[in-house]
Design an enzyme around this catalytic site. Structure first.
Site, PDB file in Angstrom:
ATOM      1  N   HIS A 294       0.861  -1.184   0.000  1.00  0.00           N
ATOM      2  CA  HIS A 294       0.000   0.000   0.000  1.00  0.00           C
ATOM      3  C   HIS A 294       0.896   1.232   0.000  1.00  0.00           C
ATOM      4  CE1 HIS A 294      -3.803   2.098   1.383  1.00  0.00           C
ATOM      5  NE2 HIS A 294      -2.884   2.998   1.648  1.00  0.00           N
ATOM      6  N   HIS A 337      -0.247   2.718  11.658  1.00  0.00           N
ATOM      7  CA  HIS A 337       0.887   3.610  11.463  1.00  0.00           C
ATOM      8  C   HIS A 337       0.928   4.718  12.501  1.00  0.00           C
ATOM      9  CE1 HIS A 337      -2.513   5.123   9.096  1.00  0.00           C
ATOM     10  NE2 HIS A 337      -1.984   6.333   9.127  1.00  0.00           N
ATOM     11  N   GLU A 343      -2.483  14.475  10.931  1.00  0.00           N
ATOM     12  CA  GLU A 343      -3.506  14.243   9.918  1.00  0.00           C
ATOM     13  C   GLU A 343      -4.890  14.621  10.449  1.00  0.00           C
ATOM     14  OE1 GLU A 343      -1.357  10.216   8.068  1.00  0.00           O
ATOM     15  OE2 GLU A 343      -3.209  10.065   9.242  1.00  0.00           O
ATOM     16  N   TYR A 352     -15.285   5.634   4.053  1.00  0.00           N
ATOM     17  CA  TYR A 352     -13.825   5.576   3.984  1.00  0.00           C
ATOM     18  C   TYR A 352     -13.388   4.141   4.235  1.00  0.00           C
ATOM     19  CZ  TYR A 352      -8.936   6.444   5.216  1.00  0.00           C
ATOM     20  OH  TYR A 352      -7.569   6.424   5.284  1.00  0.00           O
ATOM     21  N   HIS A 367      -5.719  12.713  13.934  1.00  0.00           N
ATOM     22  CA  HIS A 367      -4.654  11.839  14.424  1.00  0.00           C
ATOM     23  C   HIS A 367      -3.365  12.656  14.387  1.00  0.00           C
ATOM     24  CE1 HIS A 367      -7.411   8.640  12.469  1.00  0.00           C
ATOM     25  NE2 HIS A 367      -7.707   8.752  13.756  1.00  0.00           N
ATOM     26  N   HIS A 373      -2.646   4.867  14.918  1.00  0.00           N
ATOM     27  CA  HIS A 373      -3.983   4.715  14.359  1.00  0.00           C
ATOM     28  C   HIS A 373      -3.914   3.773  13.156  1.00  0.00           C
ATOM     29  CE1 HIS A 373      -2.116   8.152  12.349  1.00  0.00           C
ATOM     30  NE2 HIS A 373      -2.938   7.975  11.318  1.00  0.00           N
TER      31      HIS A 373
END
Length: 437
Positions: A294, A337, A343, A352, A367, A373
């Site tokens: 990803h 991560h 963010e 989402y 976050h 998170h």
């Protein structure tokens, strides 16, 4: 003039980001050969709007020459008015929690409320006086700005509508913007927001720092992400009606208001590259993995506001649009991560892909730096066991404001009834792995 008086399908635009445009509402109003002739055509007044330091490098210099019926300086003393719920950084009215935070949508006001009065500040960073950082707001409005105009001396404003279309009248022309599009209003430009629907709701990034630009493409090459040609600037249009009208100026974090005997949107012709722009997010050319793993969310950057440190953003505007997922042997949603970058996310429509429920259109999640998170338990279970065939995420449009600076929530946002008290519980239920270790 009301929004109903304009057929939005007849509005004209010019194409390009960073272009030097020119436009005249009356033939011959644009001077030829000199920016400021001794007498401008038709007795208009030449006026320069500079959005960068005079000595900024040529490709960073932002300015527009305007030829208007009356100088913008033609107004009396401004008086302080109530800021309402519009706040500016530094936001020092509350401690910053070392917690992940998420809000449900803010309620629409019960009383008639225009765009300025309906602004609610969620969080911010940096310092408005030092021209660093940004503030993130939601707007909730049920009334057009009748005989009231505004300008922002503190920063440019990036509008992300979530519901309801807006007709935004500016000194340089008129733009219509709907959910799925964005609108960039330069610092210092005067404007008025009219509603095309009964109500409108959306998000605003008030950028105090370097103006938003298109990101560099690096190894992506010459094609991809947002194309400059898809950004649309208005053509010249002016209001000739008389006042009095009110003009609100956001200056050093406070709202100031004065009266004018005429509309401030009286620019008959203009040329330059400091202009309002709209962009249809459906034109974004998403890139991603066609093998495995990803990629970082930076591949979804639409606009970036840089800093003195190359590659480190004052604020990035990133979207997660409809797209195909085809990566093999890969956990396809965002992984778990922690980031040095902070963010703040919003959702325009749909779902989402990293959250099963609770993050809804009109909501906000935050976050901050190094707070862990990622997918909730339900999303993790589904994504780690799903058949990895090509899959299209179709009904979705999420976005993120990402910053090198920690976002400080306002005391009002931390005390809001729509702050979800149980957000941490979405990460409950994970079983211990490595049982054979």
């Amino acid at each position: 003039m009301s929004s109903a008086a304009i057929d939005v399908t007849s509005l004209q635009y010019q194409s390009g980001f960073g272009n030097r445009f020119s436009s005249e509402a009356v033939a011959g109003a644009l001077p030829v050969g000199r920016n400021s002739p001794q007498r401008a055509p038709f007795g208009l007044y030449a006026e320069l709007l500079s959005g960068a330091a005079f000595t900024a490098p040529r490709d960073h210099n932002l300015r527009t020459w305007m030829y208007r019926k009356r100088p913008a300086a033609m107004h009396g003393a401004m008086q302080r008015i109530n800021n309402g719920r519009w706040q500016s950084a530094p936001l020092l009215d509350a401690e910053v929690p070392a917690n992940r935070l998420r809000w449900s949508p803010w309620a629409m006001p019960d009383e008639p409320t225009d765009f300025v009065a309906g602004m609610v500040t969620v969080a911010g960073n940096g310092d408005v006086g030092a021209q660093t950082g940004s503030a993130i707001h939601v707007y909730r409005t049920n009334r057009s700005m009748t005989r009231r105009y505004a300008t922002n001396s503190d920063g440019e404003m990036l509008l992300v509508p979530q519901s309801g279309s807006l007709l935004v009248r500016t000194e340089l022309g008129i733009l219509h913007v709907s959910p799925g599009e964005i609108l960039l209003l330069p610092r210092g430009v005067r404007w008025r927001v009219d509603l095309c629907d009964d109500t409108a709701y959306g998000y605003v990034c008030e950028n105090y720092g370097a103006p938003f630009r298109l990101p560099e493409l690096g190894p992506i090459g010459s094609n991809g992400l947002a194309n400059a040609r898809d950004f649309l600037a208005p053509v010249a249009a002016f209001e000739a009606d008389q006042g009095p009208v009110q003009v609100v100026n956001k200056f050093m974090g406070q709202l100031w208001q004065g009266e004018l005997p005429h509309s401030p949107l009286d620019v008959v012709a203009w040329h330059g590259n400091l202009v309002p722009l709209k962009y249809d997010l459906a034109q974004f050319m998403a890139v991603g993995s066609i093998s495995f793993d990803h990629p970082d969310p930076s591949i979804y950057t639409v606009l970036t506001s840089g800093t003195d440190t190359p590659g480190v953003a004052n604020c990035d505007f990133v979207i997660f649009p409809p797209r195909w997922l085809v990566a093999e042997d890969t956990f396809r949603p965002p992984w778990f991560h922690r980031n040095v970058m902070s963010e703040l996310m919003g959702l325009v429509k749909g779902v989402y892909d990293a959250k099963a429920e609770g993050f809804v259109p009109g909501g906000v999640s935050l976050h901050n730096c190094m707070l862990a998170h990622g997918p909730d338990a339900a999303t993790y279970e589904r994504a780690s066991t799903a058949e990895l065939k090509p899959h299209r995420l179709s009904d979705t449009l999420a976005f993120m404001f990402e910053s090198r600076h920690v976002f400080r929530p306002t005391a009002a946002a931390l005390g809001a009834a729509n702050l979800q008290p149980d957000y941490d519980s979405v990460w409950d239920g994970f079983k211990a792995g490595g049982t054979d270790c």
